[in-house]
Design a protein around this motif. Structure first.
Motif, PDB file in Angstrom:
ATOM      1  N   SER A   1       0.853  -1.191   0.000  1.00 55.30           N
ATOM      2  CA  SER A   1       0.000   0.000   0.000  1.00 55.30           C
ATOM      3  C   SER A   1       0.886   1.237   0.000  1.00 55.30           C
ATOM      4  CB  SER A   1      -0.897   0.014   1.234  1.00 55.30           C
ATOM      5  OG  SER A   1      -0.108   0.186   2.410  1.00 55.30           O
ATOM      6  N   VAL A   2       0.315   2.385  -0.276  1.00 53.33           N
ATOM      7  CA  VAL A   2       1.093   3.623  -0.268  1.00 53.33           C
ATOM      8  C   VAL A   2       1.707   3.847   1.109  1.00 53.33           C
ATOM      9  CG1 VAL A   2       1.025   6.120  -0.600  1.00 53.33           C
ATOM     10  CG2 VAL A   2      -0.338   4.643  -2.073  1.00 53.33           C
ATOM     11  N   GLU A   3       0.898   3.682   2.149  1.00 51.48           N
ATOM     12  CA  GLU A   3       1.394   3.912   3.507  1.00 51.48           C
ATOM     13  C   GLU A   3       2.519   2.954   3.863  1.00 51.48           C
ATOM     14  OE1 GLU A   3      -0.233   3.881   8.146  1.00 51.48           O
ATOM     15  OE2 GLU A   3      -1.643   3.680   6.466  1.00 51.48           O
ATOM     16  N   ARG A   4       2.301   1.660   3.650  1.00 52.92           N
ATOM     17  CA  ARG A   4       3.321   0.674   3.982  1.00 52.92           C
ATOM     18  C   ARG A   4       4.557   0.836   3.107  1.00 52.92           C
ATOM     19  NH1 ARG A   4       6.327  -1.883   7.411  1.00 52.92           N
ATOM     20  NH2 ARG A   4       6.950  -3.988   6.781  1.00 52.92           N
ATOM     21  N   GLY A   5       4.339   1.169   1.843  1.00 52.91           N
ATOM     22  CA  GLY A   5       5.462   1.364   0.943  1.00 52.91           C
ATOM     23  C   GLY A   5       6.387   2.473   1.407  1.00 52.91           C
ATOM     24  N   TYR A   6       5.804   3.572   1.881  1.00 47.66           N
ATOM     25  CA  TYR A   6       6.639   4.674   2.353  1.00 47.66           C
ATOM     26  C   TYR A   6       7.242   4.396   3.718  1.00 47.66           C
ATOM     27  CZ  TYR A   6       6.026   7.688  -1.615  1.00 47.66           C
ATOM     28  OH  TYR A   6       6.104   8.207  -2.882  1.00 47.66           O
ATOM     29  N   ASP A   7       6.570   3.612   4.541  1.00 45.93           N
ATOM     30  CA  ASP A   7       7.206   3.175   5.784  1.00 45.93           C
ATOM     31  C   ASP A   7       8.491   2.416   5.477  1.00 45.93           C
ATOM     32  OD1 ASP A   7       5.194   4.250   7.334  1.00 45.93           O
ATOM     33  OD2 ASP A   7       4.180   2.344   7.713  1.00 45.93           O
ATOM     34  N   LEU A   8       8.444   1.553   4.459  1.00 43.02           N
ATOM     35  CA  LEU A   8       9.619   0.762   4.095  1.00 43.02           C
ATOM     36  C   LEU A   8      10.715   1.614   3.466  1.00 43.02           C
ATOM     37  CD1 LEU A   8       7.772  -2.325   2.533  1.00 43.02           C
ATOM     38  CD2 LEU A   8       8.989  -2.270   4.722  1.00 43.02           C
ATOM     39  N   LEU A   9      10.317   2.573   2.653  1.00 42.46           N
ATOM     40  CA  LEU A   9      11.286   3.392   1.925  1.00 42.46           C
ATOM     41  C   LEU A   9      11.894   4.494   2.784  1.00 42.46           C
ATOM     42  CD1 LEU A   9      12.598   4.031  -0.842  1.00 42.46           C
ATOM     43  CD2 LEU A   9      10.613   5.486  -1.344  1.00 42.46           C
TER      44      LEU A   9
ATOM     45  N   ASN B   1      -2.318  -1.764 -10.515  1.00 41.29           N
ATOM     46  CA  ASN B   1      -3.465  -1.567  -9.638  1.00 41.29           C
ATOM     47  C   ASN B   1      -4.705  -2.334 -10.102  1.00 41.29           C
ATOM     48  OD1 ASN B   1      -2.065   0.077  -7.857  1.00 41.29           O
ATOM     49  ND2 ASN B   1      -2.548   1.944  -8.986  1.00 41.29           N
ATOM     50  N   ALA B   2      -4.712  -2.717 -11.374  1.00 38.14           N
ATOM     51  CA  ALA B   2      -5.831  -3.513 -11.870  1.00 38.14           C
ATOM     52  C   ALA B   2      -5.728  -4.979 -11.469  1.00 38.14           C
ATOM     53  CB  ALA B   2      -5.922  -3.402 -13.389  1.00 38.14           C
ATOM     54  N   VAL B   3      -4.503  -5.435 -11.187  1.00 39.83           N
ATOM     55  CA  VAL B   3      -4.316  -6.869 -10.935  1.00 39.83           C
ATOM     56  C   VAL B   3      -3.794  -7.168  -9.533  1.00 39.83           C
ATOM     57  CG1 VAL B   3      -3.898  -7.298 -13.382  1.00 39.83           C
ATOM     58  CG2 VAL B   3      -1.957  -6.893 -11.859  1.00 39.83           C
ATOM     59  N   TRP B   4      -3.483  -6.113  -8.741  1.00 44.62           N
ATOM     60  CA  TRP B   4      -2.852  -6.358  -7.447  1.00 44.62           C
ATOM     61  C   TRP B   4      -3.501  -5.478  -6.380  1.00 44.62           C
ATOM     62  CZ3 TRP B   4       0.793 -10.066  -6.467  1.00 44.62           C
ATOM     63  CH2 TRP B   4       1.436 -10.021  -5.210  1.00 44.62           C
ATOM     64  N   ARG B   5      -3.703  -6.016  -5.216  1.00 43.70           N
ATOM     65  CA  ARG B   5      -4.231  -5.288  -4.072  1.00 43.70           C
ATOM     66  C   ARG B   5      -3.274  -5.453  -2.897  1.00 43.70           C
ATOM     67  NH1 ARG B   5      -6.625  -3.481  -7.515  1.00 43.70           N
ATOM     68  NH2 ARG B   5      -8.867  -3.098  -7.774  1.00 43.70           N
ATOM     69  N   PRO B   6      -3.135  -4.399  -2.075  1.00 42.77           N
ATOM     70  CA  PRO B   6      -3.803  -3.104  -2.153  1.00 42.77           C
ATOM     71  C   PRO B   6      -3.228  -2.235  -3.257  1.00 42.77           C
ATOM     72  CG  PRO B   6      -2.201  -3.068  -0.383  1.00 42.77           C
ATOM     73  CD  PRO B   6      -2.217  -4.477  -0.907  1.00 42.77           C
ATOM     74  N   PRO B   7      -3.985  -1.224  -3.705  1.00 43.47           N
ATOM     75  CA  PRO B   7      -3.469  -0.346  -4.759  1.00 43.47           C
ATOM     76  C   PRO B   7      -2.336   0.536  -4.257  1.00 43.47           C
ATOM     77  CG  PRO B   7      -5.543   0.495  -3.908  1.00 43.47           C
ATOM     78  CD  PRO B   7      -5.341  -0.853  -3.275  1.00 43.47           C
ATOM     79  N   PHE B   8      -1.483   0.951  -5.184  1.00 42.87           N
ATOM     80  CA  PHE B   8      -0.436   1.932  -4.896  1.00 42.87           C
ATOM     81  C   PHE B   8      -0.669   3.093  -5.855  1.00 42.87           C
ATOM     82  CE2 PHE B   8       3.561   4.098  -4.894  1.00 42.87           C
ATOM     83  CZ  PHE B   8       4.087   3.911  -3.623  1.00 42.87           C
TER      84      PHE B   8
END
Length: 245
Positions: A19-27, A186-193
């Motif tokens: 997800s956007v939130e988790r992705g930025y936590d990691l980055l 985003n069409a094939v994977w969840r959660p969206p980014f």
């Protein structure tokens, strides 16, 4: 981006599948070593422009990330500078940085979603840098309404906008390709980014700002020069709350 200080290709892939939130936590620990951080040249130019319209008492950095934009607020605000972001990891990195000095405005950090800000008439200035690709066009009215509510009467919402590349430019097709890949993802994977480089269009943005109750001015940032047609390469959008009482 792939220097020893920056994220690896694998780390970016994991981020992109989160997800956007988790992705930025990691980055977050390596974010300042990527091209995604707003360049100091842009921050300096915005600071210079806002000095000419300030000073301001209290400022908010919307979607502050690791806090680069807070350096602008600590220069142009007299009383307080607040950073808001929904990534706990990015806020942790922001808190670890030093902003301003002991004689400057107080600095604070708030974890919140920009689409549901916990502020009412609390700021004279709201700035944002490089965050709007994370909002779909249909979300702009709600986002701008939140900023309008957070500002005091007569307050200013300011953010830089780079002129879009022309279709003859390789950069144009690179950005188109990136957006296409994200739409497929985003069409094939969840959660969206949600991250689209070409979804934030100045004409539409200006209309939605005006509908939200702002008077909008576009100021060229002369530090970045002009394009071949003499149009500015970078503009500062200054949207002021239309009510002044």
């Amino acid at each position: 981006m792939f220097s020893p200080e920056g994220p690896t290709l694998r780390e970016l892939a994991v981020q992109a599948l989160s997800s956007v939130e988790r992705g930025y936590d990691l980055l977050a620990p390596k974010f300042d070593h990527t091209p995604f951080r707003t360049p100091d040249s842009v921050l300096d130019a915005v600071t210079t422009a806002l000095r000419g319209t300030g000073p301001y008492d209290d400022g908010l950095d919307l979607c502050c990330g690791t806090g680069a934009g807070m350096d602008v607020l600590t220069e142009v605000c007299r009383r307080g500078a607040t950073g808001v972001d929904f990534s706990a990891g990015m806020l942790d990195e922001a808190r670890a940085r030093r902003h301003g000095d002991g004689d400057g405005p107080r600095v604070s950090w708030v974890r919140a979603d920009a689409r549901a800000l916990p502020f009412t008439a609390a700021f004279d200035l709201v700035v944002s840098f490089g965050a709007f690709g994370h909002f779909l066009p249909r979300e702009l009215p709600g986002l701008f309404a939140q900023v309008h509510t957070a500002l005091r009467p007569g307050g200013t919402f300011a953010f830089p906008v780079v002129a879009p590349p022309r279709p003859v430019s390789p950069v144009y097709w690179m950005l188109c390709g990136f957006d296409a890949v994200m739409r497929v993802r985003n069409a094939v994977w969840r959660p969206p980014f949600v991250m689209y480089y070409r979804a934030f269009r100045l004409g539409e943005v200006r209309r939605e700002l005006e509908r939200a109750g702002f008077r909008v001015d576009l100021r060229p940032l002369p530090e970045f020069g002009t394009r071949r047609d003499a149009s500015p390469r970078v503009r500062l959008v200054e949207a002021r709350r239309a009510d002044t009482t």
